[in-house]
Design a protein around this motif. Sequence first.
Motif, short mmCIF file in Angstrom:
data_model
loop_
_atom_site.label_atom_id
_atom_site.label_comp_id
_atom_site.label_asym_id
_atom_site.label_seq_id
_atom_site.Cartn_x
_atom_site.Cartn_y
_atom_site.Cartn_z
N GLU A 32 -36.01 47.89 -22.21
CA GLU A 32 -35.61 46.59 -21.67
C GLU A 32 -36.24 45.45 -22.47
O GLU A 32 -35.59 44.44 -22.75
CB GLU A 32 -36.02 46.49 -20.21
CG GLU A 32 -35.09 45.67 -19.36
CD GLU A 32 -33.73 46.31 -19.21
OE1 GLU A 32 -32.72 45.58 -19.30
OE2 GLU A 32 -33.66 47.53 -18.98
N VAL A 33 -37.51 45.62 -22.82
CA VAL A 33 -38.20 44.61 -23.63
C VAL A 33 -37.53 44.50 -25.00
O VAL A 33 -37.33 43.40 -25.51
CB VAL A 33 -39.70 44.97 -23.78
CG1 VAL A 33 -40.37 44.03 -24.78
CG2 VAL A 33 -40.40 44.87 -22.43
N LEU A 34 -37.19 45.64 -25.57
CA LEU A 34 -36.54 45.65 -26.87
C LEU A 34 -35.20 44.94 -26.81
O LEU A 34 -34.90 44.06 -27.63
CB LEU A 34 -36.37 47.09 -27.37
CG LEU A 34 -35.92 47.25 -28.82
CD1 LEU A 34 -36.99 46.74 -29.78
CD2 LEU A 34 -35.60 48.71 -29.13
N PHE A 35 -34.37 45.30 -25.83
CA PHE A 35 -33.05 44.69 -25.70
C PHE A 35 -33.16 43.19 -25.45
O PHE A 35 -32.49 42.39 -26.10
CB PHE A 35 -32.27 45.35 -24.55
CG PHE A 35 -30.90 44.78 -24.35
CD1 PHE A 35 -29.82 45.27 -25.06
CD2 PHE A 35 -30.69 43.73 -23.46
CE1 PHE A 35 -28.55 44.73 -24.89
CE2 PHE A 35 -29.43 43.19 -23.28
CZ PHE A 35 -28.35 43.69 -24.00
N GLY A 36 -34.00 42.82 -24.48
CA GLY A 36 -34.15 41.40 -24.15
C GLY A 36 -34.68 40.58 -25.31
O GLY A 36 -34.27 39.45 -25.52
N SER A 37 -35.59 41.18 -26.08
CA SER A 37 -36.18 40.45 -27.22
C SER A 37 -35.19 40.27 -28.36
O SER A 37 -35.24 39.28 -29.08
CB SER A 37 -37.42 41.20 -27.73
OG SER A 37 -37.07 42.43 -28.32
N ILE A 38 -34.27 41.22 -28.52
CA ILE A 38 -33.30 41.17 -29.61
C ILE A 38 -32.11 40.28 -29.29
O ILE A 38 -31.67 39.48 -30.12
CB ILE A 38 -32.81 42.59 -29.97
CG1 ILE A 38 -33.96 43.39 -30.60
CG2 ILE A 38 -31.62 42.55 -30.93
CD1 ILE A 38 -33.66 44.87 -30.76
N PHE A 39 -31.58 40.40 -28.08
CA PHE A 39 -30.32 39.73 -27.75
C PHE A 39 -30.45 38.47 -26.89
O PHE A 39 -29.56 37.61 -26.94
CB PHE A 39 -29.38 40.72 -27.04
CG PHE A 39 -28.87 41.81 -27.93
CD1 PHE A 39 -27.88 41.56 -28.86
CD2 PHE A 39 -29.38 43.09 -27.84
CE1 PHE A 39 -27.40 42.56 -29.69
CE2 PHE A 39 -28.91 44.11 -28.65
CZ PHE A 39 -27.92 43.84 -29.59
N ILE A 40 -31.52 38.35 -26.10
CA ILE A 40 -31.60 37.22 -25.16
C ILE A 40 -32.67 36.20 -25.56
O ILE A 40 -32.41 34.99 -25.53
CB ILE A 40 -31.83 37.74 -23.73
CG1 ILE A 40 -30.64 38.61 -23.31
CG2 ILE A 40 -32.02 36.58 -22.75
CD1 ILE A 40 -30.76 39.24 -21.95
N ALA A 41 -33.85 36.66 -25.93
CA ALA A 41 -34.92 35.73 -26.31
C ALA A 41 -34.53 34.81 -27.48
O ALA A 41 -34.90 33.63 -27.48
CB ALA A 41 -36.20 36.50 -26.63
N PRO A 42 -33.80 35.31 -28.52
CA PRO A 42 -33.50 34.43 -29.66
C PRO A 42 -32.21 33.61 -29.52
O PRO A 42 -31.78 33.00 -30.50
CB PRO A 42 -33.33 35.43 -30.83
CG PRO A 42 -33.64 36.77 -30.30
CD PRO A 42 -33.45 36.70 -28.83
N LEU A 43 -31.57 33.61 -28.34
CA LEU A 43 -30.32 32.85 -28.19
C LEU A 43 -30.52 31.42 -28.70
O LEU A 43 -31.48 30.75 -28.31
CB LEU A 43 -29.88 32.84 -26.73
CG LEU A 43 -29.26 34.16 -26.21
CD1 LEU A 43 -29.07 34.10 -24.70
CD2 LEU A 43 -27.95 34.48 -26.92
N PRO A 44 -29.63 30.94 -29.58
CA PRO A 44 -29.83 29.66 -30.29
C PRO A 44 -30.16 28.47 -29.42
O PRO A 44 -31.03 27.67 -29.74
CB PRO A 44 -28.47 29.46 -30.99
CG PRO A 44 -27.92 30.83 -31.14
CD PRO A 44 -28.37 31.60 -29.94
#
Length: 286
Positions: free
Chosen positions: A215-227
């Motif tokens: 979950e941390v991996l997915f959230g960090s890749i796709f949600i945290a960097p949202l422009p």
Amino acid sequence: MKKKKTSYLVWENIILLIPLIIYGIFKNGYLIYEKGYINIYLIFKPLYLVLIGIVIKFMIDLIKNHKIKIDYNLVYVILIGMIMPYNINLIIYSISLLVLYIITLFLEKYLKFNKVCFIYLIIILINFMFNKFTFANILESKFTYSFTFFDLLIGRCIGSISTTSIIFSLLAFSYLTFSYYYKKDIPLFINISYILLSVIYLIITKDNSYLLNSEVLFGSIFIAPLPKYSPLRRINQIIYGVVVGILTFIIAILFNSVISIYLVIFIISLFPNIKLKRKMSNIVSS
């Protein structure tokens, strides 16, 4: 030109999310159907959650703009569907997403916040008012599994309905690192800080359950960097990543390892509103 760039980035994200959705259908659909616990229609529940979001987004586009727009809101609704728990009620989800999506269209004119995490957290709260607080699917609730390292890599672990495959998340990240517009330092430093704390925790407590967190991996890749919701300058991205990683680990061990990263991202996304409020008060006072 800007519209073309946005459209390309949106489709790029969607294509990278497709393998995770397919794996979600396999893990949280086919494997459960094979054991006889659900009917054939519920095999595709992970896909239904995504399609419900897309239909709502396009429907509001047509009402508001009289045309369908390919923008980041399309990525948002897909992500929201993917990070739902298995036991989410489809009717509750549809109504909640529709209402919350409309609300955020008005709120974002006055406040800056991560729309994905905001809607997610509210729907999770609503769902758990009616259902048991769990992210386990039917098989994971009925049986006790001892997952191997390989199981965890491919996605055989408890988590959101379409996010558990570490392999597919890493492959997506590997591709995105070559994109000029992708803020790769954010997921990198989130995971470095999170894993370092997990290793320290492992050494002290002998508990390795937090080490591999899909979950941390997915959230960090796709949600945290949202422009729209993440820093622009590289140094700020690094600081943002470290802070998210540290706070995510703390909340994971104190509360819940699935929700933690989305809660942290949402809270941090509110910080620019404090700066904006200070600027407005300075203007008024002057």
